[in-house]
Scaffold this active site. Structure first.
Site, PDB file in Angstrom:
ATOM      1  N   ALA A  65      -4.992   2.803  -0.646  1.00 47.55           N
ATOM      2  CA  ALA A  65      -6.492   2.443  -1.020  1.00 47.55           C
ATOM      3  C   ALA A  65      -6.709   3.449  -2.023  1.00 47.55           C
ATOM      4  O   ALA A  65      -6.048   4.415  -2.186  1.00 47.55           O
ATOM      5  CB  ALA A  65      -7.217   2.539   0.220  1.00 47.55           C
ATOM      6  N   GLY A 110      -2.480   1.501   2.328  1.00 43.40           N
ATOM      7  CA  GLY A 110      -3.048   0.122   2.228  1.00 43.40           C
ATOM      8  C   GLY A 110      -2.056  -0.607   1.589  1.00 43.40           C
ATOM      9  O   GLY A 110      -2.174  -1.733   1.699  1.00 43.40           O
ATOM     10  N   GLU A 113       0.113  -1.859   4.257  1.00 40.50           N
ATOM     11  CA  GLU A 113      -0.649  -2.642   5.308  1.00 40.50           C
ATOM     12  C   GLU A 113      -1.046  -3.978   4.457  1.00 40.50           C
ATOM     13  O   GLU A 113      -0.842  -4.914   5.032  1.00 40.50           O
ATOM     14  CB  GLU A 113      -2.085  -2.005   5.243  1.00 40.50           C
ATOM     15  CG  GLU A 113      -1.994  -0.680   6.400  1.00 40.50           C
ATOM     16  CD  GLU A 113      -2.863  -0.037   6.366  1.00 40.50           C
ATOM     17  OE1 GLU A 113      -3.543   0.427   5.328  1.00 40.50           O
ATOM     18  OE2 GLU A 113      -3.419   0.417   7.565  1.00 40.50           O
ATOM     19  N   GLU A 133      -1.170   8.324   5.065  1.00 45.69           N
ATOM     20  CA  GLU A 133      -2.460   8.834   5.372  1.00 45.69           C
ATOM     21  C   GLU A 133      -2.605  10.131   6.128  1.00 45.69           C
ATOM     22  O   GLU A 133      -3.319  10.994   5.607  1.00 45.69           O
ATOM     23  CB  GLU A 133      -3.222   7.709   6.228  1.00 45.69           C
ATOM     24  CG  GLU A 133      -3.520   6.451   5.392  1.00 45.69           C
ATOM     25  CD  GLU A 133      -2.378   5.555   5.340  1.00 45.69           C
ATOM     26  OE1 GLU A 133      -1.245   5.829   5.765  1.00 45.69           O
ATOM     27  OE2 GLU A 133      -2.885   4.361   5.193  1.00 45.69           O
TER      28      GLU A 133
HETATM   29  C1  HXC Z   1      -5.981   6.713  -6.311  1.00 45.49           C
HETATM   30  C2  HXC Z   1      -4.105   6.973  -7.122  1.00 45.49           C
HETATM   31  C3  HXC Z   1      -3.296   6.577  -5.832  1.00 45.49           C
HETATM   32  C4  HXC Z   1      -4.435   6.314  -4.882  1.00 45.49           C
HETATM   33  C5  HXC Z   1      -1.638   7.259  -7.100  1.00 45.49           C
HETATM   34  N1  HXC Z   1      -2.773   7.360  -8.085  1.00 45.49           N
HETATM   35  N2  HXC Z   1      -1.871   6.686  -6.057  1.00 45.49           N
HETATM   36  N3  HXC Z   1      -5.327   6.798  -7.363  1.00 45.49           N
HETATM   37  N4  HXC Z   1      -5.560   6.387  -5.221  1.00 45.49           N
HETATM   38  N5  HXC Z   1      -3.720   5.960  -3.691  1.00 45.49           N
HETATM   39  C6  HXC Z   1      -2.919   7.753  -9.228  1.00 45.49           C
HETATM   40  C7  HXC Z   1      -2.841   9.091  -9.680  1.00 45.49           C
HETATM   41  O1  HXC Z   1      -3.872  10.146  -9.269  1.00 45.49           O
HETATM   42  C8  HXC Z   1      -2.234   9.173 -10.853  1.00 45.49           C
HETATM   43  O2  HXC Z   1      -3.655   9.118 -11.703  1.00 45.49           O
HETATM   44  C9  HXC Z   1      -1.590   7.947 -11.115  1.00 45.49           C
HETATM   45  O3  HXC Z   1      -1.887   6.920 -10.102  1.00 45.49           O
HETATM   46  C10 HXC Z   1       0.070   8.085 -11.134  1.00 45.49           C
HETATM   47  O4  HXC Z   1       0.079   8.680  -9.772  1.00 45.49           O
HETATM   48  P1  HXC Z   1       1.045  10.216  -9.690  1.00 45.49           P
HETATM   49  O5  HXC Z   1       0.809  10.795  -8.566  1.00 45.49           O
HETATM   50  O6  HXC Z   1       1.113  10.939 -11.028  1.00 45.49           O
HETATM   51  O7  HXC Z   1       2.730   9.450  -9.836  1.00 45.49           O
HETATM   52  P2  HXC Z   1       3.917   9.885  -8.921  1.00 45.49           P
HETATM   53  O8  HXC Z   1       3.934  11.517  -9.437  1.00 45.49           O
HETATM   54  O9  HXC Z   1       5.129   9.288  -9.687  1.00 45.49           O
HETATM   55  O10 HXC Z   1       3.845   9.795  -7.501  1.00 45.49           O
HETATM   56  C11 HXC Z   1       3.786   8.391  -6.938  1.00 45.49           C
HETATM   57  C12 HXC Z   1       3.045   8.513  -5.514  1.00 45.49           C
HETATM   58  C13 HXC Z   1       1.803   9.477  -5.430  1.00 45.49           C
HETATM   59  C14 HXC Z   1       3.951   9.477  -4.697  1.00 45.49           C
HETATM   60  C15 HXC Z   1       2.854   7.154  -5.025  1.00 45.49           C
HETATM   61  O11 HXC Z   1       0.797   8.829  -6.423  1.00 45.49           O
HETATM   62  C16 HXC Z   1       0.984   9.403  -4.181  1.00 45.49           C
HETATM   63  O12 HXC Z   1       1.344   9.993  -3.205  1.00 45.49           O
HETATM   64  N6  HXC Z   1      -0.134   8.679  -4.393  1.00 45.49           N
HETATM   65  C17 HXC Z   1      -0.845   8.485  -2.957  1.00 45.49           C
HETATM   66  C18 HXC Z   1      -0.334   7.670  -1.849  1.00 45.49           C
HETATM   67  C19 HXC Z   1      -1.187   7.735  -0.758  1.00 45.49           C
HETATM   68  O13 HXC Z   1      -1.457   8.710   0.039  1.00 45.49           O
HETATM   69  N7  HXC Z   1      -1.615   6.364  -0.420  1.00 45.49           N
HETATM   70  C20 HXC Z   1      -2.299   6.350   0.874  1.00 45.49           C
HETATM   71  C21 HXC Z   1      -4.019   6.193   0.334  1.00 45.49           C
HETATM   72  S1  HXC Z   1      -4.885   6.360   1.747  1.00 45.49           S
HETATM   73  P3  HXC Z   1      -3.680  10.016 -13.014  1.00 45.49           P
HETATM   74  O14 HXC Z   1      -5.137   9.695 -13.457  1.00 45.49           O
HETATM   75  O15 HXC Z   1      -3.661  11.527 -12.509  1.00 45.49           O
HETATM   76  O16 HXC Z   1      -2.645   9.515 -13.941  1.00 45.49           O
HETATM   77  C22 HXC Z   1      -4.901   4.687   2.482  1.00 45.49           C
HETATM   78  C23 HXC Z   1      -5.723   4.557   3.486  1.00 45.49           C
HETATM   79  C24 HXC Z   1      -5.778   2.769   3.786  1.00 45.49           C
HETATM   80  O17 HXC Z   1      -4.291   3.697   1.772  1.00 45.49           O
HETATM   81  C25 HXC Z   1      -6.679   2.645   4.683  1.00 45.49           C
HETATM   82  C26 HXC Z   1      -7.011   1.173   4.718  1.00 45.49           C
HETATM   83  C27 HXC Z   1      -6.685   0.173   3.488  1.00 45.49           C
END
Ligand code: HXC
Length: 259
Positions: A65, A110, A113, A133
């Site tokens: 998400a 997400g 999911e 998460e």
């Molecule tokens: C918003 C996101 C994002 C996310 C990545 N980006 N994931 N933006 N929400 N979930 C954005 C980053 O901010 C960044 O933007 C760009 O995408 C590239 O990501 P990087 O982190 O620079 O890439 P990398 O170093 O290769 O790392 C990849 C990654 C990391 C390991 C996937 O991005 C990451 O850990 N993302 C979050 C994963 C996460 O925690 N997901 C769960 C979310 S909570 P900029 O502008 O800086 O270039 C969730 C709850 C669900 O999903 C609830 C029900 C649906």
């Protein structure tokens, strides 16, 4: 169908949805989820479409998400808006036509999911699945704790939800989360091939098979087997069952009427 955060196109009898926010690794924003739901509804209502494929990019199916969009939400907003449980998020689980997830790269939070809400997952060899998460101060909110546990068992699901550890494609296949691993360069082509194959089968029979398998997750074994038996019997009322079995006996390919 023209959208801003996804691409929706037809490939013969297949509806193809590509998540398309590459700069954010396909983070699932409210707009993306609304557009995904609208595209799914469009393909569900289109008689020419027999199967749907959801995919992302080679780098990310979806990294979860949209954290930036949701980070400042209050409890009252999350609770009263039924955040995530909104109809749009669960739209894919309401599809009657088969939906295949073709997952390359990250399927996190997400994104994992969403992939698990599809009927089966074809994984690129670079796919990574995880529920991270916990590392950002929350827990899965769209079925992750429930579906992952059913699909891979308690021990692995618990470890992943408690630590955020990711599974690679090989581990996901061993654990039964994905049906097959495909070299990432061939993933979309293979997904479209499988989807086309499904779309050329008898539509009502395909819907029956999907309903019957899904029933296994919602009921007891005895009730599930009974449900299956009733659908099996009802398939004998279809011209397509006669065509399928006659074609076999006559050593020719079947030509299903209802597809
Ligand atoms: C918003 C996101 C994002 C996310 C990545 N980006 N994931 N933006 N929400 N979930 C954005 C980053 O901010 C960044 O933007 C760009 O995408 C590239 O990501 P990087 O982190 O620079 O890439 P990398 O170093 O290769 O790392 C990849 C990654 C990391 C390991 C996937 O991005 C990451 O850990 N993302 C979050 C994963 C996460 O925690 N997901 C769960 C979310 S909570 P900029 O502008 O800086 O270039 C969730 C709850 C669900 O999903 C609830 C029900 C649906």
């Amino acid at each position: 169908m023209a959208f801003e955060t996804i691409l929706a196109e037809t490939r013969g009898p297949v509806g193809l949805i590509t998540l398309n926010r590459p700069k954010a690794l396909n983070a699932l924003s409210k707009q993306l989820i609304a557009e995904l739901a609208e595209a799914l509804t469009g393909f569900e209502n289109d008689d020419a479409i027999g199967c749907i494929v959801i995919t992302g990019s080679e780098r990310a199916f979806a990294a979860g998400a949209d954290i930036k969009e949701m980070k400042d939400k209050s409890f009252v907003e999350a609770f009263s808006q039924n955040f995530i449980g909104l109809n749009d998020w669960e739209r894919v689980t309401l599809c009657r036509k088969p939906v295949i997830a073709a997952v390359a790269g990250y399927a996190l939070g997400g994104g994992c999911e969403l992939a698990m809400m599809c009927d089966f997952i074809l994984a690129g060899d670079n796919a990574r699945f995880g529920q991270p998460e916990i590392t950002i101060g929350t827990i899965p909110g769209s079925g992750g704790t429930q579906r992952l546990t059913r699909f891979v068992g308690k021990s692995k699901a618990m470890e992943m939800c408690l630590t955020g550890r990711q599974m690679d494609a090989a581990e996901a296949e061993r654990a039964g989360l994905v049906s097959r691993i495909i070299p990432v360069a061939d993933l979309l082509e293979e997904a479209l091939k499988v989807a086309t194959q499904i779309a050329t089968l008898s539509r009502p029979v395909v819907l029956m098979a999907k309903e019957a398998v899904n029933r296994a997750y919602e009921t007891t074994l005895a009730e599930g087997v009974k449900f299956e038996r009733r659908l099996f019997h009802s398939s004998f009322a279809l011209e397509d069952q006669k065509e399928g079995m006659n074609a076999f006996a006559e050593k020719r390919p079947p030509n299903f009427k209802h597809r």
